[in-house]
Design a protein around this motif. Sequence first.
Motif, PDB file in Angstrom:
ATOM      1  N   GLN A 172     -18.379  46.227  11.434  1.00 12.28           N
ATOM      2  CA  GLN A 172     -18.251  45.352  12.618  1.00 12.28           C
ATOM      3  C   GLN A 172     -16.832  45.370  13.212  1.00 12.28           C
ATOM      4  OE1 GLN A 172     -20.872  43.780  13.771  1.00 12.28           O
ATOM      5  NE2 GLN A 172     -21.872  42.471  12.242  1.00 12.28           N
ATOM      6  N   HIS A 173     -16.754  45.047  14.493  1.00 11.90           N
ATOM      7  CA  HIS A 173     -15.461  45.040  15.209  1.00 11.90           C
ATOM      8  C   HIS A 173     -14.498  43.983  14.667  1.00 11.90           C
ATOM      9  CE1 HIS A 173     -16.403  47.847  18.589  1.00 11.90           C
ATOM     10  NE2 HIS A 173     -17.595  47.671  18.029  1.00 11.90           N
ATOM     11  N   SER A 174     -15.062  42.911  14.084  1.00 11.90           N
ATOM     12  CA  SER A 174     -14.204  41.851  13.524  1.00 11.90           C
ATOM     13  C   SER A 174     -13.597  42.263  12.187  1.00 11.90           C
ATOM     14  CB  SER A 174     -15.025  40.579  13.297  1.00 11.90           C
ATOM     15  OG  SER A 174     -16.130  40.880  12.439  1.00 11.90           O
ATOM     16  N   GLU A 175     -14.187  43.303  11.524  1.00 15.51           N
ATOM     17  CA  GLU A 175     -13.732  43.685  10.179  1.00 15.51           C
ATOM     18  C   GLU A 175     -12.787  44.895  10.244  1.00 15.51           C
ATOM     19  OE1 GLU A 175     -15.252  41.369   7.868  1.00 15.51           O
ATOM     20  OE2 GLU A 175     -15.710  40.710   9.908  1.00 15.51           O
ATOM     21  N   LEU A 176     -13.121  45.840  11.093  1.00 17.82           N
ATOM     22  CA  LEU A 176     -12.271  47.022  11.301  1.00 17.82           C
ATOM     23  C   LEU A 176     -11.763  46.916  12.742  1.00 17.82           C
ATOM     24  CD1 LEU A 176     -11.189  49.860  10.574  1.00 17.82           C
ATOM     25  CD2 LEU A 176     -13.392  50.778  11.304  1.00 17.82           C
ATOM     26  N   ILE A 177     -10.533  46.435  12.889  1.00 16.17           N
ATOM     27  CA  ILE A 177     -10.031  46.108  14.227  1.00 16.17           C
ATOM     28  C   ILE A 177      -9.180  47.257  14.761  1.00 16.17           C
ATOM     29  CG2 ILE A 177      -8.728  44.402  15.588  1.00 16.17           C
ATOM     30  CD1 ILE A 177      -9.213  42.435  13.207  1.00 16.17           C
ATOM     31  N   LEU A 178      -9.526  47.700  15.967  1.00 17.81           N
ATOM     32  CA  LEU A 178      -8.769  48.781  16.615  1.00 17.81           C
ATOM     33  C   LEU A 178      -8.090  48.243  17.865  1.00 17.81           C
ATOM     34  CD1 LEU A 178     -11.388  51.697  16.370  1.00 17.81           C
ATOM     35  CD2 LEU A 178      -9.559  51.112  14.757  1.00 17.81           C
TER      36      LEU A 178
ATOM     37  N   ILE B 236      -5.268  51.835  14.696  1.00 15.62           N
ATOM     38  CA  ILE B 236      -5.683  50.764  13.780  1.00 15.62           C
ATOM     39  C   ILE B 236      -4.746  49.556  13.932  1.00 15.62           C
ATOM     40  CG2 ILE B 236      -4.434  51.553  11.700  1.00 15.62           C
ATOM     41  CD1 ILE B 236      -7.629  51.021  10.617  1.00 15.62           C
ATOM     42  N   TYR B 237      -5.313  48.376  13.770  1.00 18.66           N
ATOM     43  CA  TYR B 237      -4.744  47.102  14.232  1.00 18.66           C
ATOM     44  C   TYR B 237      -3.260  46.873  13.900  1.00 18.66           C
ATOM     45  CZ  TYR B 237      -4.650  42.051  15.129  1.00 18.66           C
ATOM     46  OH  TYR B 237      -4.349  40.799  15.584  1.00 18.66           O
ATOM     47  N   HIS B 238      -2.897  46.833  12.602  1.00 25.82           N
ATOM     48  CA  HIS B 238      -1.506  46.481  12.286  1.00 25.82           C
ATOM     49  C   HIS B 238      -0.572  47.691  12.297  1.00 25.82           C
ATOM     50  CE1 HIS B 238      -3.803  43.186  10.313  1.00 25.82           C
ATOM     51  NE2 HIS B 238      -2.819  42.441  10.792  1.00 25.82           N
ATOM     52  N   LEU B 239      -1.072  48.830  11.809  1.00 21.97           N
ATOM     53  CA  LEU B 239      -0.165  49.984  11.668  1.00 21.97           C
ATOM     54  C   LEU B 239       0.059  50.705  12.984  1.00 21.97           C
ATOM     55  CD1 LEU B 239      -1.224  51.555   8.236  1.00 21.97           C
ATOM     56  CD2 LEU B 239       0.432  49.749   8.703  1.00 21.97           C
ATOM     57  N   ASN B 240      -0.849  50.477  13.968  1.00 22.34           N
ATOM     58  CA  ASN B 240      -0.674  51.105  15.283  1.00 22.34           C
ATOM     59  C   ASN B 240      -0.803  52.629  15.212  1.00 22.34           C
ATOM     60  OD1 ASN B 240      -0.323  49.918  17.769  1.00 22.34           O
ATOM     61  ND2 ASN B 240       1.841  50.508  17.933  1.00 22.34           N
ATOM     62  N   LEU B 241      -1.616  53.120  14.304  1.00 22.41           N
ATOM     63  CA  LEU B 241      -1.715  54.565  14.075  1.00 22.41           C
ATOM     64  C   LEU B 241      -3.131  55.062  14.352  1.00 22.41           C
ATOM     65  CD1 LEU B 241       0.074  54.657  10.596  1.00 22.41           C
ATOM     66  CD2 LEU B 241       1.024  55.490  12.765  1.00 22.41           C
TER      67      LEU B 241
ATOM     68  N   GLU C   1      -5.655  50.041   5.775  1.00 26.67           N
ATOM     69  CA  GLU C   1      -5.652  50.673   7.101  1.00 26.67           C
ATOM     70  C   GLU C   1      -5.402  52.178   7.002  1.00 26.67           C
ATOM     71  OE1 GLU C   1      -3.518  48.495  10.140  1.00 26.67           O
ATOM     72  OE2 GLU C   1      -4.724  46.685   9.777  1.00 26.67           O
ATOM     73  N   LEU C   2      -4.530  52.597   6.070  1.00 32.16           N
ATOM     74  CA  LEU C   2      -4.322  54.047   5.891  1.00 32.16           C
ATOM     75  C   LEU C   2      -5.601  54.710   5.406  1.00 32.16           C
ATOM     76  CD1 LEU C   2      -0.810  54.365   4.222  1.00 32.16           C
ATOM     77  CD2 LEU C   2      -1.489  55.093   6.519  1.00 32.16           C
ATOM     78  N   ASP C   3      -6.278  54.072   4.447  1.00 31.48           N
ATOM     79  CA  ASP C   3      -7.526  54.640   3.940  1.00 31.48           C
ATOM     80  C   ASP C   3      -8.565  54.730   5.064  1.00 31.48           C
ATOM     81  OD1 ASP C   3      -9.310  55.434   1.588  1.00 31.48           O
ATOM     82  OD2 ASP C   3     -10.450  53.839   2.571  1.00 31.48           O
ATOM     83  N   ALA C   4      -8.619  53.699   5.898  1.00 35.67           N
ATOM     84  CA  ALA C   4      -9.575  53.729   7.017  1.00 35.67           C
ATOM     85  C   ALA C   4      -9.285  54.911   7.942  1.00 35.67           C
ATOM     86  CB  ALA C   4      -9.512  52.415   7.793  1.00 35.67           C
ATOM     87  N   LEU C   5      -7.989  55.210   8.151  1.00 32.63           N
ATOM     88  CA  LEU C   5      -7.626  56.316   9.057  1.00 32.63           C
ATOM     89  C   LEU C   5      -8.161  57.660   8.557  1.00 32.63           C
ATOM     90  CD1 LEU C   5      -3.940  55.394   9.988  1.00 32.63           C
ATOM     91  CD2 LEU C   5      -5.934  55.343  11.502  1.00 32.63           C
ATOM     92  N   VAL C   6      -8.233  57.825   7.225  1.00 30.09           N
ATOM     93  CA  VAL C   6      -8.690  59.131   6.719  1.00 30.09           C
ATOM     94  C   VAL C   6     -10.135  59.118   6.218  1.00 30.09           C
ATOM     95  CG1 VAL C   6      -6.415  60.059   6.178  1.00 30.09           C
ATOM     96  CG2 VAL C   6      -7.609  58.736   4.426  1.00 30.09           C
ATOM     97  N   ASN C   7     -10.651  57.962   5.820  1.00 30.14           N
ATOM     98  CA  ASN C   7     -11.979  57.958   5.190  1.00 30.14           C
ATOM     99  C   ASN C   7     -13.055  57.196   5.958  1.00 30.14           C
ATOM    100  OD1 ASN C   7     -11.538  59.641   2.924  1.00 30.14           O
ATOM    101  ND2 ASN C   7     -10.242  58.018   2.062  1.00 30.14           N
TER     102      ASN C   7
ATOM    103  N   THR D 147     -17.603  56.136  14.963  1.00 26.78           N
ATOM    104  CA  THR D 147     -18.926  55.619  14.542  1.00 26.78           C
ATOM    105  C   THR D 147     -18.793  54.382  13.671  1.00 26.78           C
ATOM    106  OG1 THR D 147     -18.919  56.982  12.551  1.00 26.78           O
ATOM    107  CG2 THR D 147     -19.905  57.954  14.535  1.00 26.78           C
ATOM    108  N   ARG D 148     -17.552  54.115  13.182  1.00 23.91           N
ATOM    109  CA  ARG D 148     -17.291  52.984  12.281  1.00 23.91           C
ATOM    110  C   ARG D 148     -18.078  53.095  10.978  1.00 23.91           C
ATOM    111  NH1 ARG D 148     -14.934  48.538  14.168  1.00 23.91           N
ATOM    112  NH2 ARG D 148     -13.968  48.848  16.182  1.00 23.91           N
ATOM    113  N   ARG D 149     -18.259  54.325  10.511  1.00 22.84           N
ATOM    114  CA  ARG D 149     -18.946  54.545   9.234  1.00 22.84           C
ATOM    115  C   ARG D 149     -18.043  55.330   8.303  1.00 22.84           C
ATOM    116  NH1 ARG D 149     -24.678  53.941  10.094  1.00 22.84           N
ATOM    117  NH2 ARG D 149     -24.980  53.585  12.316  1.00 22.84           N
ATOM    118  N   ALA D 150     -18.213  55.095   6.980  1.00 25.44           N
ATOM    119  CA  ALA D 150     -17.444  55.857   5.994  1.00 25.44           C
ATOM    120  C   ALA D 150     -17.806  57.327   6.109  1.00 25.44           C
ATOM    121  CB  ALA D 150     -17.757  55.341   4.596  1.00 25.44           C
ATOM    122  N   LYS D 151     -16.778  58.191   6.009  1.00 30.01           N
ATOM    123  CA  LYS D 151     -17.044  59.636   6.078  1.00 30.01           C
ATOM    124  C   LYS D 151     -17.662  60.102   4.772  1.00 30.01           C
ATOM    125  CE  LYS D 151     -13.154  60.757   9.115  1.00 30.01           C
ATOM    126  NZ  LYS D 151     -11.794  61.304   9.149  1.00 30.01           N
ATOM    127  N   GLU D 152     -18.458  61.173   4.855  1.00 29.61           N
ATOM    128  CA  GLU D 152     -19.059  61.680   3.611  1.00 29.61           C
ATOM    129  C   GLU D 152     -18.020  62.355   2.731  1.00 29.61           C
ATOM    130  OE1 GLU D 152     -22.602  63.956   4.404  1.00 29.61           O
ATOM    131  OE2 GLU D 152     -23.551  62.119   5.187  1.00 29.61           O
TER     132      GLU D 152
END
Length: 289
Positions: A4-10, A16-21, A88-94, A99-104
Amino acid sequence: MSIQHSELILNPDGSIYHLNLRPEHIATDIIFVGDQYRVDKVTKHFDTIEFSTQKREFKTTTGTYKGKRISVISTGIGPDNIDIVLNELDALVNIDLSTRRAKEKHTQLNITRIGTSGSLHADIPVDSFLLSSHGLDLNGMLQSYQVDEISHPDIEEAFIKHTNWSAKKSYPLIVSNGKALEDKLASNKVYKGITATAGGFYGPQGRVLRLPLQDPDLNKKIDSFNYNNNRITNLEMETSAIYGLAKLLGHNAASMNAIIANRANGTFSKDPYKVVNDLIAYTLDKLVE
Ligand code: R1P
């Protein structure tokens, strides 16, 4: 499942929300520093700089050192910030941010912290380097996650008994480093030991200015703790949080500490900038060896 947009904020630019990356901004080899002004002290050694940004205390610069692509990120102070930075770093790569889904396919990051720290033993003097074999989590941030599989119950229970640890405090979790990075960074110039990570600088690390402590003898008890020749060597505010989240998310992490204070004999480095700069140069060279 789509997050959801409230959980993974761009941000509006897709960062990504805090790191700006955005994903293309970071390397898989990453150096964490606490102080935002330490980022430039690392990247001044770089051959090239391709990108730099900052939001709040989180400054990131990506470039190359001796041909290796590395990102340097300031985390600010404390385990709460590490929760933001690691997730947030993990979200950037994984996570596929569109699509807001975990990569395989999982991408593993190599994370090396270059921080400052206080030694608890007279024989680990100011101006030395120390690599954290483990983090001892005294601050509780990791307890929001399912940590049983990364815990070391034998040593944790011995620590609770030895210190008569208050049940009102969070459970003291021990988390190990990423062995591959430890092997890269270790040498006979570097002490090794368990790094205790506190959730504050004063009371949580046994410092008294005006407030009395829950356990005034805790630092002495931490200092005298020994479990199969594993001792707790130093105190700071990020390592256990980095080790715990890196393990849970499938990344490699190691923490390098410039010892600027010795809590056992009350000394402080006469030139803390020099030991930090020396540790930066040492770590960069080890990472590219
Ligand atoms: C406290 O002064 C800060 O210094 C240490 C502690 O862990 C805490 O973040 O590390 P850094 O110098 O990396 O910030």
